[in-house]
Design a protein around this motif. Structure first.
Motif, short mmCIF file in Angstrom:
data_model
loop_
_atom_site.label_atom_id
_atom_site.label_comp_id
_atom_site.label_asym_id
_atom_site.label_seq_id
_atom_site.Cartn_x
_atom_site.Cartn_y
_atom_site.Cartn_z
N LEU A 151 0.76 -1.19 0.04
CA LEU A 151 -0.08 -0.06 -0.02
C LEU A 151 0.87 1.11 0.04
O LEU A 151 1.82 1.18 0.67
CB LEU A 151 -0.92 0.04 1.21
CG LEU A 151 -1.98 1.12 1.20
CD1 LEU A 151 -3.07 0.97 0.24
CD2 LEU A 151 -2.56 0.97 2.66
N VAL A 152 0.46 2.25 -0.67
CA VAL A 152 1.10 3.50 -0.62
C VAL A 152 -0.13 4.54 0.13
O VAL A 152 -1.09 4.34 -0.43
CB VAL A 152 1.39 4.11 -2.15
CG1 VAL A 152 1.57 5.48 -2.23
CG2 VAL A 152 2.55 3.30 -2.64
N VAL A 153 0.28 5.18 1.07
CA VAL A 153 -0.50 6.28 1.66
C VAL A 153 0.08 7.63 1.24
O VAL A 153 1.22 8.02 1.56
CB VAL A 153 -0.56 5.84 3.06
CG1 VAL A 153 -1.41 6.93 3.80
CG2 VAL A 153 -1.08 4.61 3.52
N CYS A 154 -1.03 8.20 0.82
CA CYS A 154 -0.63 9.76 0.28
C CYS A 154 -1.58 10.74 0.89
O CYS A 154 -2.96 10.66 0.77
CB CYS A 154 -0.45 9.66 -1.19
SG CYS A 154 0.23 11.28 -1.80
N ASP A 155 -1.08 11.96 1.17
CA ASP A 155 -2.07 13.04 1.67
C ASP A 155 -2.07 13.99 0.47
O ASP A 155 -2.60 14.87 0.82
CB ASP A 155 -1.42 13.66 2.96
CG ASP A 155 -0.11 14.27 2.74
OD1 ASP A 155 0.51 14.03 1.75
OD2 ASP A 155 0.46 15.20 3.78
N HIS A 156 -1.71 13.70 -0.50
CA HIS A 156 -1.93 14.71 -1.67
C HIS A 156 -2.49 14.09 -3.13
O HIS A 156 -1.47 13.34 -3.66
CB HIS A 156 -0.67 15.42 -1.89
CG HIS A 156 -0.07 16.47 -0.99
ND1 HIS A 156 -0.87 17.60 -0.82
CD2 HIS A 156 0.71 16.66 -0.18
CE1 HIS A 156 -0.38 18.39 0.18
NE2 HIS A 156 0.80 17.59 0.56
N ASP A 157 -3.58 14.31 -3.35
CA ASP A 157 -4.11 13.77 -4.69
C ASP A 157 -3.30 14.40 -5.71
O ASP A 157 -3.24 15.52 -5.80
CB ASP A 157 -5.48 14.24 -4.78
CG ASP A 157 -6.28 13.15 -5.61
OD1 ASP A 157 -5.71 12.43 -6.12
OD2 ASP A 157 -7.31 13.48 -6.35
N MET A 159 5.14 14.37 4.57
CA MET A 159 5.21 15.65 5.20
C MET A 159 4.11 15.86 6.40
O MET A 159 3.89 16.93 6.79
CB MET A 159 5.30 16.73 4.24
CG MET A 159 6.05 16.82 3.08
SD MET A 159 8.00 16.66 3.77
CE MET A 159 8.28 17.98 4.15
N ARG A 160 3.92 14.70 7.07
CA ARG A 160 3.05 15.02 8.35
C ARG A 160 3.76 14.12 9.40
O ARG A 160 4.31 13.33 9.19
CB ARG A 160 1.58 14.25 8.06
CG ARG A 160 1.02 15.11 6.79
CD ARG A 160 -0.42 14.72 6.89
NE ARG A 160 -1.00 15.72 5.82
CZ ARG A 160 -1.42 16.67 6.16
NH1 ARG A 160 -1.30 17.44 7.39
NH2 ARG A 160 -1.91 17.83 5.17
N LEU A 161 3.55 14.73 10.69
CA LEU A 161 3.87 14.02 11.71
C LEU A 161 2.97 12.93 12.29
O LEU A 161 1.62 12.98 11.84
CB LEU A 161 3.92 15.00 13.10
CG LEU A 161 4.82 16.16 13.11
CD1 LEU A 161 4.76 16.86 14.38
CD2 LEU A 161 6.32 15.46 13.24
N ILE A 162 3.54 11.81 12.64
CA ILE A 162 2.65 10.58 12.95
C ILE A 162 2.15 10.67 14.38
O ILE A 162 3.20 10.99 15.13
CB ILE A 162 3.59 9.24 12.83
CG1 ILE A 162 4.08 9.10 11.13
CG2 ILE A 162 2.91 8.13 13.11
CD1 ILE A 162 3.11 9.00 10.20
N GLY A 163 0.86 10.48 14.43
CA GLY A 163 0.40 10.62 15.83
C GLY A 163 0.21 9.15 16.62
O GLY A 163 0.84 8.28 16.13
N PRO A 164 -0.32 9.44 17.76
CA PRO A 164 -0.39 8.20 18.64
C PRO A 164 -1.06 6.96 18.19
O PRO A 164 -0.84 5.98 18.38
CB PRO A 164 -0.96 8.60 19.84
CG PRO A 164 -0.98 10.16 19.57
CD PRO A 164 -0.83 10.48 18.26
N THR A 165 -2.13 7.27 17.31
CA THR A 165 -2.94 6.23 16.91
C THR A 165 -1.83 5.18 15.95
O THR A 165 -1.91 3.96 16.07
CB THR A 165 -4.06 6.75 15.75
OG1 THR A 165 -4.70 7.46 16.51
CG2 THR A 165 -4.85 5.50 15.32
#
Length: 194
Positions: free
Chosen positions: A33-39, A90-96
């Motif tokens: 899987l690739v996870v991306c926050d920018h379409d 480019m995002r900090l990873i959170g506790p989840t």
């Protein structure tokens, strides 16, 4: 075969380097899987060419980080993901996600941490006038580029370097070091499980 996810926000050159290392047998894993926050990020095109599924999300469409990380976690669990490799995410990873993947999330950063953490590390190095910078691969914790360092490689800053030229040499180093470190981590995990 280890199942990994690559998180990226940009062009995806480190995703490509990992993909090539998997194809050549240097990394014993599959990117599931690739996870991306920018379409529209370049990594999406690269993932499509490799027939690797992607999960794209818009953080603004969620109430908060916990909400979108919960959705990401569901996607990761569906694929049986064991490791996460951040590659220009480019995002900090959170506790989840940190709690779901303890010591199983790694990041690559274009400096010799702890020097020049955060955004624009290459520009920071040039402005500071250092003669040496490099690449760091580290485990991810709750801070920004503060997790335990796994490996580093030095890249000299040459007289007259522009940000673009220095970035090019740093990327070349990243594309060698990241797959190598990932392969070693997976191998180490295999030997611990035996």
């Amino acid at each position: 075969m280890h199942k990994i996810a690559v998180f990226a926000s940009g062009s995806g050159t480190n995703f490509q380097a990992i993909t090539e290392a998997i194809k050549s047998g240097k990394v014993k894993a599959a990117i599931e899987l690739v996870v991306c926050d920018h379409d529209g990020a370049g990594v999406m095109e690269r993932a499509a060419k490799e027939n690797i599924p992607a999960f794209v999300f818009n953080p603004k469409a969620y109430q908060n980080k916990e909400a979108y990380e919960q959705e990401i976690l569901i996607q990761l669990q569906k694929k049986g993901i064991e490791w996460i490799a951040l590659a220009g995410y480019m995002r900090l990873i959170g506790p989840t996600l940190l709690q779901a993947f303890p010591k199983r999330i790694i990041n690559i950063h274009p400096s010799l941490l702890p020097s020049f953490p955060g955004k624009d590390a290459i520009g920071q190095a040039l402005r500071a006038g250092v003669k040496m910078t490099g690449v760091t691969i580290h485990f991810v914790d709750a801070g920004m580029d503060t997790g335990p360092i796994i490996a580093q490689a030095a890249v000299p800053v040459l007289d007259g370097d522009t940000e673009e030229r220095l970035a090019g040499r740093i990327h070349q180093t990243e594309h060698i070091l990241y797959p190598k470190v990932l392969a070693q981590l997976l191998e180490d995990q295999n030997s611990m499980e035996v």
